[in-house]
Structure formats: C-alpha cells, structure tokens
Design a protein around this motif. Structure first.
Motif, mmCIF file in Angstrom:
data_model
loop_
_atom_site.group_PDB
_atom_site.id
_atom_site.type_symbol
_atom_site.label_atom_id
_atom_site.label_comp_id
_atom_site.label_asym_id
_atom_site.label_seq_id
_atom_site.Cartn_x
_atom_site.Cartn_y
_atom_site.Cartn_z
ATOM 1 N N THR A 114 4.616 -2.872 -6.285
ATOM 2 C CA THR A 114 4.825 -3.435 -4.941
ATOM 3 C C THR A 114 3.851 -4.232 -4.859
ATOM 4 O OG1 THR A 114 3.968 -1.425 -4.053
ATOM 5 C CG2 THR A 114 6.187 -1.399 -4.184
ATOM 6 N N TRP A 389 5.395 -5.949 3.723
ATOM 7 C CA TRP A 389 6.123 -4.813 3.373
ATOM 8 C C TRP A 389 5.571 -4.245 2.151
ATOM 9 C CZ3 TRP A 389 12.037 -5.771 4.455
ATOM 10 C CH2 TRP A 389 12.173 -6.172 5.713
ATOM 11 N N LEU A 390 5.456 -4.839 1.144
ATOM 12 C CA LEU A 390 5.391 -4.499 -0.224
ATOM 13 C C LEU A 390 4.041 -4.269 -0.321
ATOM 14 C CD1 LEU A 390 8.032 -5.988 -2.573
ATOM 15 C CD2 LEU A 390 8.154 -3.942 -1.209
ATOM 16 N N LEU A 393 2.812 -1.310 1.422
ATOM 17 C CA LEU A 393 3.084 -0.134 0.634
ATOM 18 C C LEU A 393 2.226 0.262 -0.462
ATOM 19 C CD1 LEU A 393 5.144 2.293 0.182
ATOM 20 C CD2 LEU A 393 6.429 0.844 -1.123
ATOM 21 N N ILE A 451 2.925 -3.226 9.192
ATOM 22 C CA ILE A 451 4.219 -3.946 8.669
ATOM 23 C C ILE A 451 4.762 -4.698 9.821
ATOM 24 C CG2 ILE A 451 4.571 -2.292 7.135
ATOM 25 C CD1 ILE A 451 7.069 -1.619 8.548
ATOM 26 N N ARG A 462 11.383 0.534 8.880
ATOM 27 C CA ARG A 462 10.695 0.528 7.612
ATOM 28 C C ARG A 462 9.106 1.171 7.453
ATOM 29 N NH1 ARG A 462 14.379 -3.525 7.985
ATOM 30 N NH2 ARG A 462 13.391 -3.973 9.947
ATOM 31 N N LEU A 466 9.472 2.857 3.836
ATOM 32 C CA LEU A 466 8.657 2.738 2.916
ATOM 33 C C LEU A 466 7.622 3.892 2.428
ATOM 34 C CD1 LEU A 466 7.785 -1.071 3.852
ATOM 35 C CD2 LEU A 466 9.277 -0.236 2.044
#
Length: 511
Positions: A114, A389-390, A393, A451, A462, A466
């Motif tokens: 990610t 987001w990634l 995470l 996020i 999320r 996530l």
C-alpha cells in the motif's frame, strides 16, 4: 570453472539472492530513498503543519528519532544473529513464534504494497502536472503511473546494486535541493524571521499532538528496511546495523532542521493557518484554497530563480519514483522469503540470473497495476484518495511491525545464548516496543484525521475499513501459520529460518 571478469557477472543460483552486492552506502540509499526527503519536507511536513495546527513538528522529529534509536539498538543486535530477506517476519518467527511470524509477514506485505502504490498516486498527479506545464505531453495521471510501474518492474528484474545506483542518483539530488532550500531560508527567512516556537515542548505536545505524531512518524517509514537486504550485503552482521544508524541519524536531524526552515520560510504563524497561507500566496493554482505544499517551491522561485524551482519540482517527482522503487524491492524480497520457506508457492522463492527475486517483483508489479486501474476506473482522486488512504494505511502497518519486532528481540535473546548487553537485548527493545505500541494506538485514534485531512471531520467509513484490512490480513496470516503448523510440519520448521549457507555464515559471527 568458468572465469569471471568485471564485464560479465556470474549467474546466481535460482533460489539465492546475489551475495555481497551491497555495501553500507548502498543500503543507506535504499533506506533514505524510501522515506523520500524532498517529499517529506515539501509535502508531508507542510501538510502536517496545516492539518494539525501544531507548530512543534521539528521537536517531534527529534522525539521520534530518540524512540526509534531505542528500536535500532535491539534491531541492530538481532542483525548480528539473523540474516533473512523477510526481516521482521524472521525476527518475529524466531523471537515470538512462527505462527506470529506468518501473521507479521502478511501485515508487511499489506503495508509495503500500500505504501508503494499510494506513493505512485502522488507521483502521477505531480508528474502529469509538471510535464503538461513544461512539455507538450498532457497525459492523464494514471498514464504516467502505468509507465512508472513498468519501469520499476523492469528495474526489479535487474541486479540490486544497479537499483542502488539509481536511488543514489535521485537521493543525492533531492537532498541537495532540500539543503539548498534550508540555506536560502536561513540567510533570508520569511516575515517572522527564524523563531524558536518549533522547539517549545508546550507547543509540540499541545494542540493537535496526536495527529502530528502520526504524520511525523509516517516520515520515517522505510528506515527499518535495512535487514531486508541482509542476504545481499557485505558483512551483514555489521552493515545492517551501521546503515540503519546512519539513516536514522540523517533523517531525524535533517528532517527536524528542514521542518524548522519550512516554517520560517512562510512564518511560524502562517504555516498553521489556512487564511494566512492564502494571504501569503501559498495556494492552489486557482488561488481559492491554501496549499502548503507550494511553500518550498514558491520560496525557491522568489528568492533564487524559476529554473531552480522547476528543478526542485522535477526532483519532487523523482523523489516519489525512488521511494516507490525502494518499496517495490522490499515487497519482492518478502515474497521471496515466504516462497523459499514454503509459506507461499515455491515459485516465489526463485531468483533470476541477476539474483533478483523476479516472481515477487512481477507479482508486486501486477498488484500495483490492478489497484491503480481500480482507482482510475472508479474516478478516485490520485492524491486525496489513492495517496492519502494507502500511504497512511501502510504507515500504520509499519508502526505495528516495528512494535512486534521490538518485542521479538526481547523474546529471542531470552531463549538463545548471546554476548549482547542487557541494554541491547532487553531494556532498549522493550522500551521501544512499549513506546511504538502507544504510537500505534495514537494512529488508530487519529486515523480519521489522517485520511480526511480535517481534525474535526465526521467519521469516514474508510477510517474503519482500512485498519480492518490491515488487522484482517494479520489474522489471516495467523490462520495460515496455524494450518501449516498442523498440516505441514516440514514447512513450519523452515518458517523464519535461513538457508544452510546463511546459517553457517551467522554461526561464524556473534553467538
């Protein structure tokens, strides 16, 4: 026996990485490139000031550097005894238990994948804008991302020392740019001059501390990756520890000073205030919203030249590419370690003629392409969604890995004879594990802010989904490990272990 010359590199056995390919400086390049200094300062630090309203970011870099120094103390001691491309997976397998080791490996695969794909989202956005402005190539962000994925995938098939040379080139250039920016601001600061607010503990540990510590911790992600290259470096028992100490020292001090200069460029009050940023001209292209990521580039443009600012912009792009390449290499080596042990299909444990774990590299390339394709087709923003987001995470996952690895150090040395001191084998890693666990729960508690970019935003779905993916992946790994223990005891015995050559090399070192 066939003689070798400098012009021809001997082939590597199909289940071995290339031995003695990397020196200390090479690994430092992999580590620091993964954290992407120019991206951290121009993007991460600038955004942290505005989102959290906390002006004490420079001090937080020093505080986290001290916590991570405790981690490195035990990490370095473990590198004297364990050499495995799976790094944390091997540490937890041998320090806690092998079921936990498989769970750790699954967390690592999610975290590093990610991080790699998320970084590509930002790369696509900034590089497409740069190319549209300076050339006739007005391609969409995803087009450039697919090009980057292809180039990174090609490099993943080549010799690891060639990858190190590519990273060395990019990293040296971006460090020069950030250092030059620091010098420019130090000699000609913004309207408030150079002030000491950033070093005031009451400010650093005051408003917005929880979110600020999360953002700041994310800047260090990648420094822990030295052990991944242990099987490919010269004198792994010394090189891994030395490279990690050097990288941590560079990043913590350099980031702290550069964060201070960034605030001084715009003004320590301006950098945490959206309205003041707009009034200062640090905005999106339409001038409607604040954009703190423009501070470094606008300052260089105003105080040096447009050419230098353009070079910095280009190096911002290459910084992201270098970070993505570094994480790609990390993922491919985790796949390799799991394939060699038999946790994943044996094909993952094979290398090509150059010693590269090509199946793992190809798999990571496909994962990246699929995720980017999904985000493109669902019309998600490459920065606000894919990158934000990634990477958050991924950072959460790495913090969890650090905590688990710290406790595994204590467990390993409590069960194996050694010559390490009590400080390096018990106290420092235990303190690091506790501190990193606290940071991990800070991240969980502030993940909605991370996020959404808004400290008071309503809970986003999320922010639950996530972290659940990360924890769920770890649980899946535990289940796989437990099944292997019962049904495939021969494979279970190999989890976290090394090949015979590595075991013999480790036995000749400290015990």
């Amino acid at each position: 026996m066939e003689a070798t010359t400098p012009d021809r590199v001997p082939d590597v056995a199909p289940e071995k990485l290339r031995r003695t390919a990397l020196g200390t400086s090479d690994i430092v390049f992999f580590i620091v490139a993964a954290s992407a200094p120019l991206t951290v300062i121009a993007g991460g630090v600038a955004s942290t000031y505005l989102v959290t309203g906390n002006a004490g970011v420079p001090l937080l870099f020093i505080v986290l550097g001290a916590i991570l120094a405790l981690f490195v103390t035990g990490y370095a001691a473990m590198s004297h005894h364990i050499t495995n491309a799976g790094a944390f997976y091997a540490y937890v397998s041998l320090g806690i238990n092998k079921v936990m080791g498989v769970g750790t490996a699954f967390i690592a695969l999610i975290a590093y994948n990610t991080m790699q794909v998320g970084i590509l989202g930002l790369f696509g956005a900034v590089f497409s804008a740069f190319m549209a402005q300076h050339t006739s190539l007005d391609w969409q962000w995803y087009t450039w991302v697919f090009v980057a994925i292809a180039v990174i995938g090609m490099l993943g098939w080549l010799r690891v020392d060639l990858n190190a040379k590519v990273l060395a080139l990019f990293l040296t250039a971006e460090i020069i740019v950030v250092a030059f920016f620091d010098l420019v601001v130090a000699t000609d600061p913004g309207p408030q001059g150079i002030v000491g607010d950033q070093w005031d503990p009451s400010i650093a540990f005051g408003a917005g501390f929880g979110a600020a510590i999360c953002f700041t911790m994310a800047a260090f992600v990648g420094f822990e990756s030295a052990a991944i290259y242990g099987e490919e470096c010269k004198e792994p028992r010394k090189t891994v520890a030395k490279a990690t100490y050097i990288a941590l020292g560079i990043t913590s001090i350099f980031y702290a000073l550069s964060a201070w200069m960034l605030a001084s460029a715009a003004g320590s009050d301006t950098v945490i205030n959206a309205k003041a940023l707009v009034e200062g001209g640090f905005t999106t292209p339409d001038g409607a919203a604040p954009d703190p990521t423009t501070i470094l580039f606008i300052t260089l443009d105003a105080q040096t030249s447009t050419t230098i600012a353009d070079i910095a912009n280009l190096l911002f792009c290459t910084s992201l590419f270098a970070a993505s390449l570094s994480f790609h290499n990390a993922v491919s080596r985790y796949f390799f370690a799991l394939g060699r042990a038999g946790v994943l299909p044996r094909a993952f444990g094979r290398t090509n003629r150059t010693g590269a774990p090509y199946i793992g590299s190809l798999t990571q390339t496909l994962i990246a392409a699929v995720i980017v394709f999904i985000f493109w087709q669902s019309d998600n923003d490459p920065v606000l969604q894919l990158f934000t987001w990634l990477t958050n995470l991924g950072a959460m996952g790495v913090i969890l890995l650090l905590a688990l690895a710290s406790f595994s150090v204590v467990g390993y040395f409590s069960r194996h004879p050694h010559n390490e001191t009590a400080w390096t084998s018990r106290y420092a890693p235990a303190l690091a594990g506790i501190a990193l666990t606290v940071v991990f729960f800070f991240v969980i508690g502030n993940f909605n802010t991370l996020i959404t970019g808004l400290p008071d935003a309503p809970t986003d779905d999320r922010s639950i989904i996530l972290p659940a993916i990360l924890i769920g992946g770890g649980i899946l790994g535990l289940i796989v490990g437990a099944v292997i223990k019962v049904r495939r005891p021969d494979v279970y015995a190999r989890i976290g272990e090394m090949g015979e050559e590595d075991i013999e090399r480790t036995r000749t070192g400290p015990t």
